[in-house]
Write a protein that holds these residues in place. Structure first.
Motif, PDB file in Angstrom:
ATOM      1  N   CYS A 127      30.042  31.559-111.861  1.00 13.59           N
ATOM      2  CA  CYS A 127      30.279  32.817-112.575  1.00 13.59           C
ATOM      3  C   CYS A 127      29.005  33.649-112.693  1.00 13.59           C
ATOM      4  O   CYS A 127      29.048  34.878-112.599  1.00 13.59           O
ATOM      5  CB  CYS A 127      30.852  32.530-113.965  1.00 13.59           C
ATOM      6  N   MET A 150      34.343  36.414-116.047  1.00 16.37           N
ATOM      7  CA  MET A 150      34.485  35.318-115.096  1.00 16.37           C
ATOM      8  C   MET A 150      34.535  33.960-115.782  1.00 16.37           C
ATOM      9  O   MET A 150      35.299  33.081-115.375  1.00 16.37           O
ATOM     10  CB  MET A 150      33.336  35.345-114.086  1.00 16.37           C
ATOM     11  N   PHE A 151      33.740  33.770-116.827  1.00 16.19           N
ATOM     12  CA  PHE A 151      33.679  32.451-117.454  1.00 16.19           C
ATOM     13  C   PHE A 151      34.679  32.284-118.598  1.00 16.19           C
ATOM     14  O   PHE A 151      35.495  31.362-118.591  1.00 16.19           O
ATOM     15  CB  PHE A 151      32.263  32.163-117.954  1.00 16.19           C
ATOM     16  N   THR A 185      37.445  36.739-109.032  1.00 17.70           N
ATOM     17  CA  THR A 185      36.287  37.211-108.269  1.00 17.70           C
ATOM     18  C   THR A 185      36.645  38.448-107.460  1.00 17.70           C
ATOM     19  O   THR A 185      35.901  39.444-107.453  1.00 17.70           O
ATOM     20  CB  THR A 185      35.778  36.102-107.321  1.00 17.70           C
TER      21      THR A 185
END
Length: 200
Positions: A127, A150-151, A185
């Motif tokens: 990430c 992302m995380f 992503t």
């Protein structure tokens, strides 16, 4: 962003997530897919493709939910720096959460905490790399929001797999995670290209 671009974003994300999940499913369980002939492989691949497509839909809902949250939080806190600090704290909290709480919930007497550390750390490292790429393609202010999405958001989307004992297996955790990671992503790195919000 016009309707054509929205449709492109939707279907490209769906296909990327579905194919990535199906491929990783086959790679991690080759005996099941290649042990019963072509039809066994075909139906197994289609089943995994469909399941991964459903997971990628969850990723798409998560992304638009985060975009809404981002706007709401910036309006609420009236400060980008304050919201970024809150996001950093939440990132650290989620990292601790998916390591320690999973250990408490699933670890056997033979397992140690370290066995539950490597997967979240690898996820965080990936990430960070994606967030750096987002920053490179847009601006410095994009790093923390990109890392948070992302995380933290990916982890929230991953919760069904993390909390069900039957899938507390590395193979199935990767099968659930891969469509989420690839879809998120793709969404993160394609949106600014579709909207024309490039590097500044």
């Amino acid at each position: 962003m016009n309707t054509r671009k929205l449709v492109y974003l939707f279907f490209s994300t769906l296909l990327i997530g579905a194919f990535s999940g199906a491929i990783i499913g086959v790679v991690l369980d080759t005996d099941t897919y290649f042990g019963g002939g072509f039809l066994n492989f075909l139906f197994g691949f289609l089943w995994m493709f469909g399941m991964s497509a459903a997971i990628s839909l969850v990723a798409q809902m998560g992304y638009f939910a985060y975009l809404t949250l981002q706007r709401f939080a910036l309006g609420l806190f009236k400060s980008v720096k304050l919201w970024n600090r809150i996001q950093v704290v939440l990132i650290l909290f989620v990292l601790f959460d998916i390591i320690y709480l999973r250990y408490i919930a699933f670890a056997t007497e033979e397992e140690t905490l370290w066995g539950y550390v490597w997967m979240p750390v690898l996820l965080l490292a990936y990430c960070v790399a994606v967030a750096f790429q987002k920053q490179k393609e847009t601006n410095k202010a994009a790093f923390i929001p990109a890392l948070f999405f992302m995380f933290v958001v990916t982890t929230i989307e991953w919760v069904p797999a993390l909390t069900v004992d039957v899938v507390n297996d590395t193979k199935w955790l990767w099968i659930y995670l891969t469509p989420l990671l690839t879809a998120n992503t793709w969404q993160l790195l394609i949106l600014h290209r579709l909207t024309g919000a490039g590097a500044k």
